[in-house]
Design a protein around this motif. Structure first.
Motif, PDB file in Angstrom:
ATOM      1  N   PRO A   1    -130.865 -14.587  43.563  1.00 19.85           N
ATOM      2  CA  PRO A   1    -132.045 -14.595  42.691  1.00 19.85           C
ATOM      3  C   PRO A   1    -132.835 -15.891  42.891  1.00 19.85           C
ATOM      4  O   PRO A   1    -132.241 -16.957  43.085  1.00 19.85           O
ATOM      5  CB  PRO A   1    -131.454 -14.539  41.284  1.00 19.85           C
ATOM      6  CG  PRO A   1    -130.066 -14.031  41.457  1.00 19.85           C
ATOM      7  CD  PRO A   1    -129.622 -14.477  42.816  1.00 19.85           C
ATOM      8  N   LYS A   2    -134.170 -15.817  42.842  1.00 20.01           N
ATOM      9  CA  LYS A   2    -135.011 -16.993  43.063  1.00 20.01           C
ATOM     10  C   LYS A   2    -134.749 -18.096  42.044  1.00 20.01           C
ATOM     11  O   LYS A   2    -134.844 -19.263  42.357  1.00 20.01           O
ATOM     12  CB  LYS A   2    -136.492 -16.618  43.006  1.00 20.01           C
ATOM     13  CG  LYS A   2    -137.032 -16.096  44.288  1.00 20.01           C
ATOM     14  CD  LYS A   2    -138.527 -15.904  44.185  1.00 20.01           C
ATOM     15  CE  LYS A   2    -139.059 -15.358  45.494  1.00 20.01           C
ATOM     16  NZ  LYS A   2    -140.481 -15.054  45.411  1.00 20.01           N
ATOM     17  N   ASP A   3    -134.452 -17.723  40.818  1.00 15.91           N
ATOM     18  CA  ASP A   3    -134.317 -18.733  39.777  1.00 15.91           C
ATOM     19  C   ASP A   3    -132.899 -19.298  39.646  1.00 15.91           C
ATOM     20  O   ASP A   3    -132.579 -19.964  38.679  1.00 15.91           O
ATOM     21  CB  ASP A   3    -134.792 -18.178  38.437  1.00 15.91           C
ATOM     22  CG  ASP A   3    -133.994 -16.956  38.001  1.00 15.91           C
ATOM     23  OD1 ASP A   3    -133.264 -16.385  38.833  1.00 15.91           O
ATOM     24  OD2 ASP A   3    -134.107 -16.569  36.831  1.00 15.91           O
ATOM     25  N   VAL A   4    -132.037 -19.046  40.617  1.00 23.38           N
ATOM     26  CA  VAL A   4    -130.674 -19.565  40.594  1.00 23.38           C
ATOM     27  C   VAL A   4    -130.510 -20.540  41.758  1.00 23.38           C
ATOM     28  O   VAL A   4    -130.968 -20.291  42.857  1.00 23.38           O
ATOM     29  CB  VAL A   4    -129.640 -18.420  40.710  1.00 23.38           C
ATOM     30  CG1 VAL A   4    -128.237 -18.961  40.855  1.00 23.38           C
ATOM     31  CG2 VAL A   4    -129.734 -17.503  39.514  1.00 23.38           C
ATOM     32  N   ASN A   5    -129.852 -21.670  41.479  1.00 25.11           N
ATOM     33  CA  ASN A   5    -129.589 -22.638  42.538  1.00 25.11           C
ATOM     34  C   ASN A   5    -128.202 -23.224  42.331  1.00 25.11           C
ATOM     35  O   ASN A   5    -127.542 -22.954  41.321  1.00 25.11           O
ATOM     36  CB  ASN A   5    -130.680 -23.720  42.577  1.00 25.11           C
ATOM     37  CG  ASN A   5    -130.753 -24.498  41.283  1.00 25.11           C
ATOM     38  OD1 ASN A   5    -129.777 -25.119  40.865  1.00 25.11           O
ATOM     39  ND2 ASN A   5    -131.908 -24.475  40.630  1.00 25.11           N
ATOM     40  N   LYS A   6    -127.768 -24.027  43.258  1.00 25.05           N
ATOM     41  CA  LYS A   6    -126.416 -24.587  43.190  1.00 25.05           C
ATOM     42  C   LYS A   6    -126.243 -25.522  41.997  1.00 25.05           C
ATOM     43  O   LYS A   6    -125.144 -25.637  41.450  1.00 25.05           O
ATOM     44  CB  LYS A   6    -126.085 -25.319  44.492  1.00 25.05           C
ATOM     45  CG  LYS A   6    -125.883 -24.380  45.661  1.00 25.05           C
ATOM     46  CD  LYS A   6    -125.484 -25.143  46.901  1.00 25.05           C
ATOM     47  CE  LYS A   6    -125.159 -24.218  48.047  1.00 25.05           C
ATOM     48  NZ  LYS A   6    -124.632 -24.950  49.203  1.00 25.05           N
ATOM     49  N   GLY A   7    -127.306 -26.183  41.593  1.00 20.31           N
ATOM     50  CA  GLY A   7    -127.227 -27.050  40.426  1.00 20.31           C
ATOM     51  C   GLY A   7    -126.954 -26.255  39.165  1.00 20.31           C
ATOM     52  O   GLY A   7    -126.083 -26.606  38.363  1.00 20.31           O
ATOM     53  N   ASP A   8    -127.690 -25.156  38.977  1.00 25.36           N
ATOM     54  CA  ASP A   8    -127.458 -24.282  37.824  1.00 25.36           C
ATOM     55  C   ASP A   8    -126.040 -23.724  37.854  1.00 25.36           C
ATOM     56  O   ASP A   8    -125.369 -23.635  36.820  1.00 25.36           O
ATOM     57  CB  ASP A   8    -128.450 -23.117  37.823  1.00 25.36           C
ATOM     58  CG  ASP A   8    -129.885 -23.564  37.598  1.00 25.36           C
ATOM     59  OD1 ASP A   8    -130.099 -24.663  37.059  1.00 25.36           O
ATOM     60  OD2 ASP A   8    -130.795 -22.796  37.973  1.00 25.36           O
ATOM     61  N   GLY A   9    -125.600 -23.342  39.047  1.00 19.79           N
ATOM     62  CA  GLY A   9    -124.247 -22.798  39.179  1.00 19.79           C
ATOM     63  C   GLY A   9    -123.185 -23.816  38.823  1.00 19.79           C
ATOM     64  O   GLY A   9    -122.215 -23.504  38.128  1.00 19.79           O
ATOM     65  N   LEU A  10    -123.365 -25.069  39.279  1.00 22.18           N
ATOM     66  CA  LEU A  10    -122.394 -26.121  38.967  1.00 22.18           C
ATOM     67  C   LEU A  10    -122.350 -26.394  37.466  1.00 22.18           C
ATOM     68  O   LEU A  10    -121.270 -26.513  36.881  1.00 22.18           O
ATOM     69  CB  LEU A  10    -122.726 -27.397  39.740  1.00 22.18           C
ATOM     70  CG  LEU A  10    -121.810 -28.586  39.498  1.00 22.18           C
ATOM     71  CD1 LEU A  10    -120.363 -28.264  39.863  1.00 22.18           C
ATOM     72  CD2 LEU A  10    -122.298 -29.794  40.297  1.00 22.18           C
ATOM     73  N   LEU A  11    -123.524 -26.484  36.835  1.00 29.44           N
ATOM     74  CA  LEU A  11    -123.561 -26.720  35.385  1.00 29.44           C
ATOM     75  C   LEU A  11    -122.916 -25.573  34.616  1.00 29.44           C
ATOM     76  O   LEU A  11    -122.147 -25.806  33.670  1.00 29.44           O
ATOM     77  CB  LEU A  11    -125.004 -26.907  34.912  1.00 29.44           C
ATOM     78  CG  LEU A  11    -125.666 -28.217  35.283  1.00 29.44           C
ATOM     79  CD1 LEU A  11    -127.120 -28.226  34.815  1.00 29.44           C
ATOM     80  CD2 LEU A  11    -124.914 -29.405  34.705  1.00 29.44           C
ATOM     81  N   ALA A  12    -123.208 -24.339  35.006  1.00 32.49           N
ATOM     82  CA  ALA A  12    -122.633 -23.180  34.315  1.00 32.49           C
ATOM     83  C   ALA A  12    -121.116 -23.165  34.455  1.00 32.49           C
ATOM     84  O   ALA A  12    -120.392 -22.946  33.476  1.00 32.49           O
ATOM     85  CB  ALA A  12    -123.241 -21.887  34.860  1.00 32.49           C
ATOM     86  N   LEU A  13    -120.625 -23.427  35.662  1.00 31.52           N
ATOM     87  CA  LEU A  13    -119.177 -23.449  35.885  1.00 31.52           C
ATOM     88  C   LEU A  13    -118.525 -24.565  35.077  1.00 31.52           C
ATOM     89  O   LEU A  13    -117.523 -24.349  34.396  1.00 31.52           O
ATOM     90  CB  LEU A  13    -118.880 -23.621  37.375  1.00 31.52           C
ATOM     91  CG  LEU A  13    -117.407 -23.679  37.759  1.00 31.52           C
ATOM     92  CD1 LEU A  13    -116.707 -22.365  37.432  1.00 31.52           C
ATOM     93  CD2 LEU A  13    -117.255 -24.009  39.234  1.00 31.52           C
TER      94      LEU A  13
END
Length: 175
Positions: A44-56
């Motif tokens: 998805p365009k609005d997802v990036n590795k930074g968002d993924g790291l914070l969510a995890l």
């Protein structure tokens, strides 16, 4: 080189024009894609590795937990922005931007650089334990490990030519 059960057995990204055409044809304008030497990732365009790291981090460990990011490309910059410790091998293509985000960049490239990063993570004070050795690599099992790391950085053809230079490789045919 790993093999696959599809095509000629070599991993490769999908052709860029094909992916762009599919996204356009099916109106998938909320998706984007990233390509590296061995694959294509559609996200998805609005997802990036930074968002993924914070969510995890927040989901598994909690918001105050130290996070360590290791990366070597532009998509990793978002991850570097949110991590508490950041590392990259010397072959990172966006070194200037990574440094501005506090990323420590290894003296070495590719696999050897990742080995140096792993040592920095395990020993942030720079003092190695007995298990990691006392400095320069010389003549021990670590040499074999480094040789394997270097082999991972070479092309399939280079590895084949090197293998053919070892007489022991031909013993299987003379048995």
């Amino acid at each position: 080189m790993r093999s696959s059960s599809v095509g000629d057995g070599a991993l490769a990204p999908l052709p860029t024009l094909l992916v762009q055409e599919l996204i356009t044809e099916f109106g998938l304008d909320r998706l984007c894609f990233h390509q590296i030497m061995i694959d294509t990732t559609i996200v998805p365009k609005d997802v990036n590795k930074g968002d993924g790291l914070l969510a995890l981090r927040d989901w598994v460990l909690g918001p105050d937990t130290e996070t360590v990011a290791v990366g070597d490309s532009e998509p990793d910059l978002q991850m570097f922005r949110v991590a508490t410790r950041r590392f990259a091998p010397a072959n990172i293509g966006c070194a200037g931007e990574a440094r501005l985000l506090g990323c420590e960049i290894s003296r070495h490239s590719h696999q050897r650089g990742l080995l140096e990063v792993a040592r920095r993570i395990v020993h942030p004070d720079g003092i190695r334990c007995k298990s990691c050795g006392e400095g320069a690599i010389s003549g021990g099992p670590e040499d074999l490990f480094l040789e394997l790391l270097q082999a991972a950085d070479r092309t399939w053809t280079e590895n084949l030519i090197r293998a053919l230079s070892y007489p022991a490789c031909f013993r299987i045919f003379s048995a």
